[in-house]
Design a protein around this motif. Structure first.
Motif, mmCIF file in Angstrom:
data_model
loop_
_atom_site.group_PDB
_atom_site.id
_atom_site.type_symbol
_atom_site.label_atom_id
_atom_site.label_comp_id
_atom_site.label_asym_id
_atom_site.label_seq_id
_atom_site.Cartn_x
_atom_site.Cartn_y
_atom_site.Cartn_z
ATOM 1 N N ARG A 159 0.692 -1.179 0.015
ATOM 2 C CA ARG A 159 0.107 0.133 0.069
ATOM 3 C C ARG A 159 0.789 1.172 0.069
ATOM 4 N NH1 ARG A 159 -2.790 -3.819 2.488
ATOM 5 N NH2 ARG A 159 -4.995 -3.930 2.652
ATOM 6 N N PHE A 160 2.215 1.214 0.221
ATOM 7 C CA PHE A 160 2.991 2.244 0.337
ATOM 8 C C PHE A 160 2.975 3.646 -0.483
ATOM 9 C CE2 PHE A 160 6.600 4.727 1.599
ATOM 10 C CZ PHE A 160 6.490 4.989 3.010
ATOM 11 N N ASP A 161 3.369 3.161 -1.610
ATOM 12 C CA ASP A 161 3.226 4.144 -2.819
ATOM 13 C C ASP A 161 1.938 4.657 -3.151
ATOM 14 O OD1 ASP A 161 5.980 3.769 -2.625
ATOM 15 O OD2 ASP A 161 6.154 3.039 -4.599
ATOM 16 N N ALA A 162 0.987 3.733 -3.235
ATOM 17 C CA ALA A 162 -0.267 4.206 -3.666
ATOM 18 C C ALA A 162 -1.088 5.124 -2.369
ATOM 19 C CB ALA A 162 -1.277 2.966 -3.741
ATOM 20 N N VAL A 163 -0.631 4.927 -1.379
ATOM 21 C CA VAL A 163 -1.564 5.332 0.199
ATOM 22 C C VAL A 163 -0.758 6.083 0.927
ATOM 23 C CG1 VAL A 163 -2.945 5.012 1.806
ATOM 24 C CG2 VAL A 163 -3.377 3.739 -0.235
ATOM 25 N N TYR A 164 0.317 5.532 1.272
ATOM 26 C CA TYR A 164 0.872 6.123 2.692
ATOM 27 C C TYR A 164 1.701 7.372 2.262
ATOM 28 C CZ TYR A 164 -0.860 1.829 4.823
ATOM 29 O OH TYR A 164 -1.532 0.958 5.142
ATOM 30 N N HIS A 165 2.343 6.952 0.997
ATOM 31 C CA HIS A 165 3.395 8.235 0.535
ATOM 32 C C HIS A 165 2.555 9.544 0.367
ATOM 33 C CE1 HIS A 165 5.730 10.605 -2.546
ATOM 34 N NE2 HIS A 165 6.638 9.786 -1.749
ATOM 35 N N GLY A 166 1.378 9.647 -0.204
ATOM 36 C CA GLY A 166 0.645 10.642 -0.137
ATOM 37 C C GLY A 166 -0.214 10.868 0.804
ATOM 38 N N HIS A 167 -1.229 10.110 1.008
ATOM 39 C CA HIS A 167 -2.287 10.259 1.972
ATOM 40 C C HIS A 167 -1.778 10.512 3.304
ATOM 41 C CE1 HIS A 167 -6.430 10.275 3.407
ATOM 42 N NE2 HIS A 167 -6.336 9.117 3.883
ATOM 43 N N PHE A 168 -0.810 9.774 3.829
ATOM 44 C CA PHE A 168 -0.066 9.817 5.143
ATOM 45 C C PHE A 168 0.882 10.598 5.254
ATOM 46 C CE2 PHE A 168 -2.399 5.652 6.900
ATOM 47 C CZ PHE A 168 -3.640 6.552 7.170
ATOM 48 N N THR A 197 -5.284 -11.571 -3.607
ATOM 49 C CA THR A 197 -5.642 -10.812 -2.201
ATOM 50 C C THR A 197 -5.249 -9.292 -2.399
ATOM 51 O OG1 THR A 197 -3.510 -11.029 -1.169
ATOM 52 C CG2 THR A 197 -4.893 -13.035 -1.082
ATOM 53 N N VAL A 198 -5.114 -8.731 -3.347
ATOM 54 C CA VAL A 198 -4.613 -7.468 -3.359
ATOM 55 C C VAL A 198 -5.504 -6.941 -4.705
ATOM 56 C CG1 VAL A 198 -2.774 -5.720 -4.019
ATOM 57 C CG2 VAL A 198 -2.141 -8.018 -2.945
ATOM 58 N N ASN A 199 -6.296 -5.911 -3.748
ATOM 59 C CA ASN A 199 -7.230 -5.181 -4.760
ATOM 60 C C ASN A 199 -6.869 -3.624 -4.625
ATOM 61 O OD1 ASN A 199 -9.655 -3.567 -5.757
ATOM 62 N ND2 ASN A 199 -10.888 -5.307 -5.657
ATOM 63 N N MET A 200 -6.181 -3.287 -5.456
ATOM 64 C CA MET A 200 -5.499 -1.760 -5.354
ATOM 65 C C MET A 200 -6.718 -0.665 -5.524
ATOM 66 S SD MET A 200 -2.875 -0.362 -4.249
ATOM 67 C CE MET A 200 -1.795 -1.869 -4.598
ATOM 68 N N GLU A 201 -7.555 -0.976 -5.910
ATOM 69 C CA GLU A 201 -8.695 0.053 -6.163
ATOM 70 C C GLU A 201 -9.596 0.220 -4.814
ATOM 71 O OE1 GLU A 201 -13.093 0.900 -8.525
ATOM 72 O OE2 GLU A 201 -11.919 -1.087 -8.840
ATOM 73 N N HIS A 202 -9.862 -1.009 -4.055
ATOM 74 C CA HIS A 202 -10.329 -1.040 -2.829
ATOM 75 C C HIS A 202 -9.349 -0.220 -1.694
ATOM 76 C CE1 HIS A 202 -13.574 -4.384 -3.062
ATOM 77 N NE2 HIS A 202 -13.641 -3.565 -3.994
ATOM 78 N N ILE A 203 -8.050 -0.658 -1.780
ATOM 79 C CA ILE A 203 -7.050 -0.077 -0.972
ATOM 80 C C ILE A 203 -7.002 1.574 -1.305
ATOM 81 C CG2 ILE A 203 -4.615 0.282 -0.840
ATOM 82 C CD1 ILE A 203 -4.310 -2.650 -1.364
ATOM 83 N N GLN A 204 -7.036 1.924 -2.364
ATOM 84 C CA GLN A 204 -6.961 3.550 -2.627
ATOM 85 C C GLN A 204 -8.445 4.158 -2.035
ATOM 86 O OE1 GLN A 204 -4.997 4.083 -6.583
ATOM 87 N NE2 GLN A 204 -3.862 5.679 -5.422
ATOM 88 N N LYS A 205 -9.425 3.539 -2.709
ATOM 89 C CA LYS A 205 -10.688 4.193 -2.263
ATOM 90 C C LYS A 205 -11.007 4.202 -0.928
ATOM 91 C CE LYS A 205 -13.049 3.716 -6.641
ATOM 92 N NZ LYS A 205 -14.389 2.952 -7.319
ATOM 93 N N HIS A 206 -10.606 3.143 -0.074
ATOM 94 C CA HIS A 206 -10.815 2.974 1.422
ATOM 95 C C HIS A 206 -10.265 4.344 2.080
ATOM 96 C CE1 HIS A 206 -10.787 2.293 5.613
ATOM 97 N NE2 HIS A 206 -9.558 2.350 5.655
ATOM 98 N N ILE A 219 -11.155 12.996 -2.617
ATOM 99 C CA ILE A 219 -10.655 12.997 -4.145
ATOM 100 C C ILE A 219 -9.683 11.789 -4.028
ATOM 101 C CG2 ILE A 219 -9.577 14.043 -6.014
ATOM 102 C CD1 ILE A 219 -12.068 15.090 -5.372
ATOM 103 N N VAL A 220 -9.826 10.817 -5.135
ATOM 104 C CA VAL A 220 -8.866 9.850 -5.130
ATOM 105 C C VAL A 220 -7.912 9.942 -6.317
ATOM 106 C CG1 VAL A 220 -8.786 7.054 -5.402
ATOM 107 C CG2 VAL A 220 -10.867 8.036 -4.346
ATOM 108 N N PRO A 221 -6.546 9.834 -6.038
ATOM 109 C CA PRO A 221 -5.754 10.226 -7.020
ATOM 110 C C PRO A 221 -5.501 8.975 -7.894
ATOM 111 C CG PRO A 221 -4.598 9.291 -4.819
ATOM 112 C CD PRO A 221 -5.989 9.704 -4.721
ATOM 113 N N LYS A 222 -5.470 9.369 -9.351
ATOM 114 C CA LYS A 222 -5.283 8.212 -10.455
ATOM 115 C C LYS A 222 -4.187 7.812 -10.397
ATOM 116 C CE LYS A 222 -7.183 9.604 -14.512
ATOM 117 N NZ LYS A 222 -7.310 10.088 -15.674
ATOM 118 N N GLY A 223 -2.880 7.847 -9.809
ATOM 119 C CA GLY A 223 -1.902 7.496 -9.816
ATOM 120 C C GLY A 223 -1.521 6.829 -8.325
ATOM 121 N N PRO A 224 -0.395 6.230 -8.265
ATOM 122 C CA PRO A 224 0.825 6.023 -9.201
ATOM 123 C C PRO A 224 0.840 4.792 -10.079
ATOM 124 C CG PRO A 224 1.374 5.118 -7.122
ATOM 125 C CD PRO A 224 0.153 5.649 -7.096
ATOM 126 N N LEU A 225 1.576 4.878 -11.061
ATOM 127 C CA LEU A 225 1.546 3.699 -12.075
ATOM 128 C C LEU A 225 2.509 2.583 -11.226
ATOM 129 C CD1 LEU A 225 2.331 5.276 -15.654
ATOM 130 C CD2 LEU A 225 0.269 3.728 -14.890
#
Length: 245
Positions: A159-168, A197-206, A219-225
């Motif tokens: 989850r790090f780059d998709a969530v914790y890097h920006g959101h946290f 077991t990994v659903n990145m859409e669910h992770i970011q949206k949560h 607002i949910v970011p579109k990135g990162p790739l």
């Protein structure tokens, strides 16, 4: 994945897989089915006993231990993520990683003072630096065997780059900036069954839609790739897979 005014929802229109046992709308109903007088926090994960209609456990660190051995007689499982000879090493890893990384990202993200945020931020990256060095010589955290310690770290780092890097605001470095950690993450993701077991859409949206105090507009970011299926280089180190009990 959505947690708002009524807590975690089972609403399939919101992207949940639904509650196939009783058609409940919210997770809090599962807690009060166990105890009608329950008024405490409602958290995930929940291990539910369908026969007794009781919550067995709601602590992830304990549930992973339960799943490691509790059903072996029924399934014939011989894999052991917490083998006796490696337990001191696993416990020492967990004692470092949980407060600094697993919980550290939350301490940073939900901090309400600058000092608290910076202390948690430093803990996160000091430990990531330590783990990066450890994985230069070890195929997995405890050595040649994949163990519980790897699984516990994986769930945070995926989850790090998709969530914790920006959101946290844990933005000193991305996980992809760590050579060994990012290759280790890709290897684990590519183990049979793990990617399912990994659903990145669910992770970011949560995170971005449930934490209104941090992200009030949802607002949910579109990135990162990200592509966890890219090749990794972990085969350069000796590894024996999972311990056979």
């Amino acid at each position: 994945w959505l947690m708002q005014d009524h807590g975690w929802t089972f609403d399939q229109q919101q992207g949940s897989s639904g509650d196939h046992l009783d058609g409940l709308q919210y997770l809090h109903q599962r807690y009060t089915e166990d105890d009608p007088h329950y008024t405490g926090r409602v958290t995930v994960p929940v291990l539910w006993d369908k026969q007794e209609k009781r919550i067995v456990n709601n602590e992830s660190a304990e549930i992973i231990r339960i799943f490691n051995t509790a059903f072996n007689a029924l399934t014939g499982n011989a894999l052991d993520l917490y083998p006796e000879p490696l337990r001191p090493t696993i416990e020492a890893l967990n004692e470092r990683i949980y407060p600094a990384v697993n919980n550290g990202v939350y301490r940073a993200g939900f901090a309400t003072t600058q000092d608290a945020y910076e202390a948690a931020f430093d803990d996160v990256f000091n430990e990531l630096d330590h783990l990066e060095a450890l994985l230069e010589r070890n195929r997995y955290l405890a050595g040649e065997y994949l163990t519980e310690a790897d699984i516990r770290l994986f769930t945070t780092l995926v989850r790090f780059d998709a969530v914790y890097h920006g959101h946290f605001k844990c933005n000193l470095r991305r996980l992809s900036d760590y050579h060994n950690l990012s290759n280790w993450l890709r290897e684990l993701y590519q183990w049979p069954g793990v990617a399912d077991t990994v659903n990145m859409e669910h992770i970011q949206k949560h995170y971005y839609m449930s934490h209104k105090t941090i992200n009030p507009n949802g607002i949910v970011p579109k990135g990162p790739l990200q592509d966890f299926t890219q090749p990794h280089d972990r085969q350069r180190l000796p590894g024996k897979g999972i311990w056979q009990a």
